[in-house]
Scaffold this motif. Sequence first.
Motif, mmCIF file in Angstrom:
data_model
loop_
_atom_site.group_PDB
_atom_site.id
_atom_site.type_symbol
_atom_site.label_atom_id
_atom_site.label_comp_id
_atom_site.label_asym_id
_atom_site.label_seq_id
_atom_site.Cartn_x
_atom_site.Cartn_y
_atom_site.Cartn_z
ATOM 1 N N ARG A 13 -0.503 4.082 -6.337
ATOM 2 C CA ARG A 13 -0.505 5.008 -6.797
ATOM 3 C C ARG A 13 -1.937 5.903 -6.260
ATOM 4 N NH1 ARG A 13 -4.528 5.230 -11.886
ATOM 5 N NH2 ARG A 13 -4.525 6.932 -12.360
ATOM 6 N N TRP A 14 -2.524 5.304 -5.555
ATOM 7 C CA TRP A 14 -4.152 6.009 -4.543
ATOM 8 C C TRP A 14 -2.737 6.290 -3.077
ATOM 9 C CZ3 TRP A 14 -8.041 6.936 -7.016
ATOM 10 C CH2 TRP A 14 -8.177 6.300 -7.762
ATOM 11 N N THR A 46 -10.802 1.248 -14.407
ATOM 12 C CA THR A 46 -9.200 1.547 -14.199
ATOM 13 C C THR A 46 -9.530 1.108 -12.649
ATOM 14 O OG1 THR A 46 -9.846 4.368 -14.022
ATOM 15 C CG2 THR A 46 -8.667 3.673 -12.233
ATOM 16 N N LEU A 96 -13.532 7.701 -13.249
ATOM 17 C CA LEU A 96 -12.275 7.142 -13.583
ATOM 18 C C LEU A 96 -12.405 6.592 -14.428
ATOM 19 C CD1 LEU A 96 -12.710 5.479 -10.376
ATOM 20 C CD2 LEU A 96 -11.612 6.588 -10.420
ATOM 21 N N PRO A 97 -11.004 6.790 -15.420
ATOM 22 C CA PRO A 97 -11.257 6.158 -16.998
ATOM 23 C C PRO A 97 -11.335 4.475 -16.778
ATOM 24 C CG PRO A 97 -8.875 6.956 -16.182
ATOM 25 C CD PRO A 97 -10.170 7.080 -14.811
ATOM 26 N N SER A 103 -3.839 12.948 -13.656
ATOM 27 C CA SER A 103 -3.686 11.608 -13.662
ATOM 28 C C SER A 103 -5.151 11.078 -14.481
ATOM 29 C CB SER A 103 -4.104 11.706 -12.147
ATOM 30 O OG SER A 103 -3.022 11.613 -11.300
ATOM 31 N N MET A 159 -8.079 11.551 -14.066
ATOM 32 C CA MET A 159 -9.451 11.302 -12.820
ATOM 33 C C MET A 159 -10.158 12.822 -12.234
ATOM 34 S SD MET A 159 -8.575 8.665 -10.835
ATOM 35 C CE MET A 159 -6.569 9.293 -10.095
ATOM 36 N N ASP A 161 -2.992 -2.242 -6.960
ATOM 37 C CA ASP A 161 -2.608 -0.630 -7.459
ATOM 38 C C ASP A 161 -2.675 0.624 -5.949
ATOM 39 O OD1 ASP A 161 -2.992 -1.914 -9.801
ATOM 40 O OD2 ASP A 161 -5.326 -2.205 -9.116
#
Length: 306
Positions: free
Chosen positions: A162-163, A134, A130-131, A114, A116, A159
Amino acid sequence: MLLPAGADFGAQRLPAEVAAMLGRADLVAGGEAGEGLQLQRHVDVLPRGWPVAAVTRQRDAGDAAGAAWLRADPAWIRPDINGARLYGHGEALQLDVAETADLLRPLKPLFGDSGMPIDAPVPGRWYLRLPEGTPLPVFTPPDEALGTDFFDHLAEGADARRWRMLLNEAQIVLHNHPRNAERAARGLPPVNSLWFWGGGMLPDRVGVHAAQVLTRDDTLAAMAAAAGAHVAEPSAFAVPGSDALVDLRSERDLRQLANDWLAPALDALRTGAISSLVLDLADGQRLTVRRSQRWRVWRRPRTSLS
């Protein structure tokens, strides 16, 4: 001095001498409650925010600059009849280096795919790098969620899905990990979840309203170190050479707190060794004690901190 909420001491009462002095103090009530907000009354971060992960990462590994970070601390979630509750996290789970490496091994491809990477420079503090850009939902600090319903603290917003999916997959991996069977055999709780929190980038500036900070809390210690303050663990009261912030939020025995810290500090105040004593409680109360207040003999003693 940073203290827990007054209600955390229950029906305990202060010794008479301490109660008399605190009864004469200046009280400011109605401050914002919560340990995070309590710390932010003493720590200035620019830009505004509370990027715990980046600041603790810098202290743990020295490589936080130029990236965004999120804590993904090991956690113990225990099901009950009404759902599930957070019962422990981070250092409280007593992980060692070998256990941490084994638990992280199957998580690395999950988060690496992902974008990360996950790692743990110390066993009780795990991190996601993190990218850039993000977006992050608001995550609850684990100390504020202890003992409460786990599902009340799941990520929400655009968001969040996703998490939640990443967390669910991580929980499956950890639930099946053989290290948890070994921990159970040793009487230790399982590491069956992660706790996301504290996201952000290393701030441009951190300031602390004291030259010395005595604490066992990794967040406050990291913030104080970033500000250039002298950091040590509290052991016993000693007259400080300059302004000092003493973190006693873990105390729950009011008489011991009074005997070990409050009474010696008030004695130092009476002799002029210190100019003032400020008690900042996590429920938003703030008591300021000064030597000149000793003449307020008409004030009633403050027998408790609640």
